[in-house]
Design an enzyme around this catalytic site. Structure first.
Site, PDB file in Angstrom:
ATOM      1  N   GLN A   1       0.352  12.267  55.433  1.00  0.00           N
ATOM      2  CA  GLN A   1      -0.102  10.903  55.153  1.00  0.00           C
ATOM      3  C   GLN A   1       0.884   9.861  55.683  1.00  0.00           C
ATOM      4  O   GLN A   1       0.929   8.727  55.205  1.00  0.00           O
ATOM      5  CB  GLN A   1      -0.301  10.713  53.645  1.00  0.00           C
TER       6      GLN A   1
ATOM      7  N   ASP B   1       9.502   7.917  45.777  1.00  0.00           N
ATOM      8  CA  ASP B   1       8.075   8.184  45.985  1.00  0.00           C
ATOM      9  C   ASP B   1       7.707   7.822  47.428  1.00  0.00           C
ATOM     10  O   ASP B   1       8.370   6.995  48.045  1.00  0.00           O
ATOM     11  CB  ASP B   1       7.283   7.313  44.994  1.00  0.00           C
ATOM     12  N   GLU B   2       6.621   8.417  47.955  1.00  0.00           N
ATOM     13  CA  GLU B   2       6.129   8.120  49.312  1.00  0.00           C
ATOM     14  C   GLU B   2       7.255   8.238  50.344  1.00  0.00           C
ATOM     15  O   GLU B   2       7.435   7.384  51.215  1.00  0.00           O
ATOM     16  CB  GLU B   2       5.519   6.707  49.371  1.00  0.00           C
TER      17      GLU B   2
ATOM     18  N   ARG C   1      -9.740  10.091  50.646  1.00  0.00           N
ATOM     19  CA  ARG C   1     -10.020   9.016  49.671  1.00  0.00           C
ATOM     20  C   ARG C   1     -11.293   9.347  48.889  1.00  0.00           C
ATOM     21  O   ARG C   1     -11.533   8.801  47.815  1.00  0.00           O
ATOM     22  CB  ARG C   1     -10.255   7.659  50.361  1.00  0.00           C
TER      23      ARG C   1
ATOM     24  N   LYS D   1       1.230  13.455  41.993  1.00  0.00           N
ATOM     25  CA  LYS D   1       2.662  13.223  42.231  1.00  0.00           C
ATOM     26  C   LYS D   1       3.253  12.194  41.260  1.00  0.00           C
ATOM     27  O   LYS D   1       4.387  12.341  40.822  1.00  0.00           O
ATOM     28  CB  LYS D   1       2.917  12.805  43.679  1.00  0.00           C
ATOM     29  N   THR D   2       2.469  11.162  40.898  1.00  0.00           N
ATOM     30  CA  THR D   2       3.006  10.153  39.969  1.00  0.00           C
ATOM     31  C   THR D   2       3.280  10.785  38.609  1.00  0.00           C
ATOM     32  O   THR D   2       4.271  10.476  37.956  1.00  0.00           O
ATOM     33  CB  THR D   2       2.031   8.957  39.833  1.00  0.00           C
TER      34      THR D   2
END
Length: 672
Positions: free
Chosen positions: A245, A214-215, A604, A28-29
């Site tokens: 998330q 973002d997020e 993770r 996504k970044t």
């Protein structure tokens, strides 16, 4: 690396509102940074009209660095990449007059807020720490939901709520008197301003012509409102998020903001990023099957081009001491066989208290480890002292800062002098600093106490004057020199070495301030000491628990702190009912967020994932026999090996295992 087709679509869709549903590890970044570059290089946008917001300084820094690699310095000039709260602070700084603030406002962190609330509610709460924490949390939630003290008072039901509403009103009045803002005000005040002042709103809408968030699943009500007010009806924005998330409901985050977006912007384009570049397919399969038990508005399923890899493991421990020994033993053996580094391992847990025994066991085995969420640089006493001096320079009405440093180092301004000053200041409705100059004070205070107090406040006035005239670097240097702070550190520290370390921290702070004042930061121009102090205070609030240390050490952290990170080998301890899912969530029937937390933990892991279950555990002095977590039963049976249900190795597998051990032993002897 080339963008995949979904990433490419997300980058190039700019004609309307866009929601990018980005699974864990789906790049996504890259999408956000590539989209900024695309807007500038292919769509005629100037960087200064683009803003990208996220939730942590670390994420904002990473985004800035990546954009800088793609765009040249010239093309990137004026681009805003920041946290939500930094954006809010920038708006307030520009519009403080419209908000009824004086220029030198202070930012209060949670410790400042607690100190103020304790003082204000002495009669009502009698310094009860639990009630003060509950009150602080209630005020934060009310502000995030954009409720004023009057609205809260009208809604309050029951004795405690009515009391808290009354305390909220007192708190707001005192903050206004101090010309101070708290963390939540940084979002609330711009929202209220944009709602009521169309001219200001339009000015910011033409300043920010494309917004990237973002997020997005972590936004609360006021943050979503700020996004809507900035983008207006044009709806030129891209938000990136993952409802699976969303694990911060206790901080006011509302994953339903993803759903609201579709209702508020019917033309919303939905793009899903489902290819994960981080984990093996087996880990992703387990994560998908687990999270499918939660209801979804938008369905998605992660996949990877990587092979299945190792099975997920569940290992058993007799009790929590044995659990720590087992995890550490597993890491030692795994590292020996695979020639890995300590930093490749992460031990994740639901609550901070679970780390103590693991830390002890790691220390006994001389294994380096790093505990996330350690002491923040800004939480150190010497840094808080220096920051209080700087805060009083730029806002003399900041009583909290005044009280911290008026007698640090000692100036013979004792508690009796301060009590008399405080009583007089309350009677006059003025700050402690301002009251110290009034002639009327001489009726209640005289002699050495008054003399020392005025010597101190006059010294502050002369420094503030110098700072105002532009000699700010000299002023900061004079602060440390004139107070003889270094001598005082050597007198009061436990050892000369400790004093030296503390002085080094002050030198680091000084270097940051000078770099900011002298404009060494090309992305953000800072013009005054006031702006530097506000930025450093906000940096402290944002960076608690963030650490950029890259030493070779086993990582220990909570599941909440692990979000956004990745590790080759993950050990998830305490995979039991009552811990994960947490008992409070079981009682409140909030299993869905706990399942999302387990999903975050699973995703993770890049290569291997191990769960640990205890047969017995001490809880509040009692010995309990917890059941294993229900989430383990939701994982695909064929992808998980349970230690208690061991499968027998084939002859070939046994032979391979033996050969690997022999090869390692030979390698060890060669080193010696």
């Amino acid at each position: 690396m080339k963008l995949n087709s979904s990433q490419d679509e997300a980058v190039k869709y700019i004609s309307g509102p866009c929601l990018v549903l980005a699974g864990a590890g789906s790049g996504k970044t890259r999408v956000i940074t590539n989209k900024i570059a695309y807007l500038v290089q292919s769509c005629g946008y100037k960087a200064r009209y683009i803003a990208a917001v996220t939730f942590t300084n670390k994420a904002a820094r990473e985004m800035k660095e990546r954009v800088a690699q793609t765009l040249g310095k010239g093309e990137a000039r004026g681009l805003m990449v920041s946290t939500f709260h930094t954006l809010g602070l920038n708006i307030i700084r520009r519009e403080y007059k419209s908000l009824g603030l004086k220029a030198g406002f202070s930012l209060f962190d949670d410790q400042d807020q607690l100190a103020l609330l304790k003082e204000l509610t002495e009669k009502q709460l009698d310094g009860d720490k639990d009630l003060l924490r509950q009150l602080l949390s209630a005020i934060s939630n009310w502000k995030n939901d954009m409720l004023s003290p009057d609205q809260v008072k009208a809604m309050a039901q029951g004795e405690q709520q009515q009391l808290f509403a009354f305390c909220y009103e007192m708190y707001q009045a005192q903050m206004k008197a101090y010309n101070a803002l708290d963390f939540d005000d940084l979002i609330l005040m711009p929202v209220l301003l944009f709602r009521k002042d169309e001219e200001v709103r339009q000015r910011w809408q033409s300043r920010i012509r494309y917004l990237l968030v973002d997020e997005y699943q972590d936004t609360n009500t006021s943050q979503y409102e700020l996004v809507k007010l900035i983008v207006g009806e044009r709806g030129r924005f891209t938000v990136v998020g993952d409802d699976d998330q969303s694990i911060y409901s206790w901080r006011g985050a509302k994953p339903q903001n993803l759903v609201l977006l579709g209702q508020d912007y019917p033309q919303l384009r939905l793009i899903k990023l489902e290819q994960n570049y981080r984990s093996t397919n087996r880990i992703l399969r387990a994560a998908n099957i687990l999270i499918a038990n939660n209801p979804h508005v938008y369905e998605k399923s992660l996949f990877s081009a990587l092979p299945d890899g190792e099975m997920l493991k569940v290992i058993l421990a007799n009790n929590e001491d044995h659990e720590a020994e087992r995890v550490v033993g597993e890491i030692i053996a795994h590292k020996f066989i695979n020639h890995t580094a300590y930093r490749d391992y992460a031990i994740l847990y639901r609550g901070n208290h679970q780390s103590r025994l693991i830390e002890k066991c790691l220390m006994q085995n001389r294994i380096p480890y790093k505990l996330s969420g350690g002491t923040s640089f800004f939480a150190r006493a010497e840094i808080k002292d220096m920051m209080a001096y700087l805060r009083i320079l730029v806002n003399p009405d900041d009583d909290n800062a005044f009280l911290r440093i008026v007698n640090t180092p000692r100036r013979e301004i004792g508690p009796v002098t301060l009590e008399k000053l405080g009583t007089y200041a309350n009677m006059r409705g003025k700050s402690l600093f301002e009251s110290s100059f009034e002639i009327g004070l001489e009726q209640t205070l005289s002699g050495k106490g008054l003399e020392n107090l005025r010597r101190f406040t006059q010294w502050i006035v002369s420094l503030a004057d110098q700072a105002e005239r532009g000699n700010t670097v000299d002023v900061v240097r004079a602060l440390v020199r004139d107070t003889h702070y270094e001598d005082w550190l050597y007198e009061t520290s436990s050892s000369p070495k400790a004093a030296e370390m503390r002085m080094k921290n002050i030198s680091d702070l000084y270097a940051w301030i000078v770099a900011d004042l002298e404009g060494d930061n090309p992305v953000q121009e800072v013009k005054s000491l006031r702006e530097v102090v506000q930025r450093l205070t906000l940096r402290d609030m944002m960076e608690r628990g963030e650490d950029a240390d890259d030493s070779d050490a086993v990582q220990l952290m909570t599941l909440h702190a692990s979000k956004g990170l990745e590790f080759p080998y993950v050990y998830l301890v305490g995979s039991e009912e009552g811990l994960l899912p947490h008992q409070t969530s079981i009682d409140e029937d909030n299993i869905e967020e706990e399942r999302r937390l387990m999903y975050v933990g699973i995703t993770r892991a890049q290569r291997e994932l191990t769960f640990i279950v205890c047969k017995e555990r001490r809880q509040f002095g009692e010995l309990i026999k917890p059941a294993h977590s229900r989430f383990l039963d939701e994982l695909p049976y064929d992808d998980v090996t349970w230690e208690a249900r061991k499968k027998t190795l084939t002859q070939e597998e046994t032979k391979q295992k033996g050969q690997a051990h022999i090869a390692n032993l030979r390698a060890m002897f060669k080193k010696d």
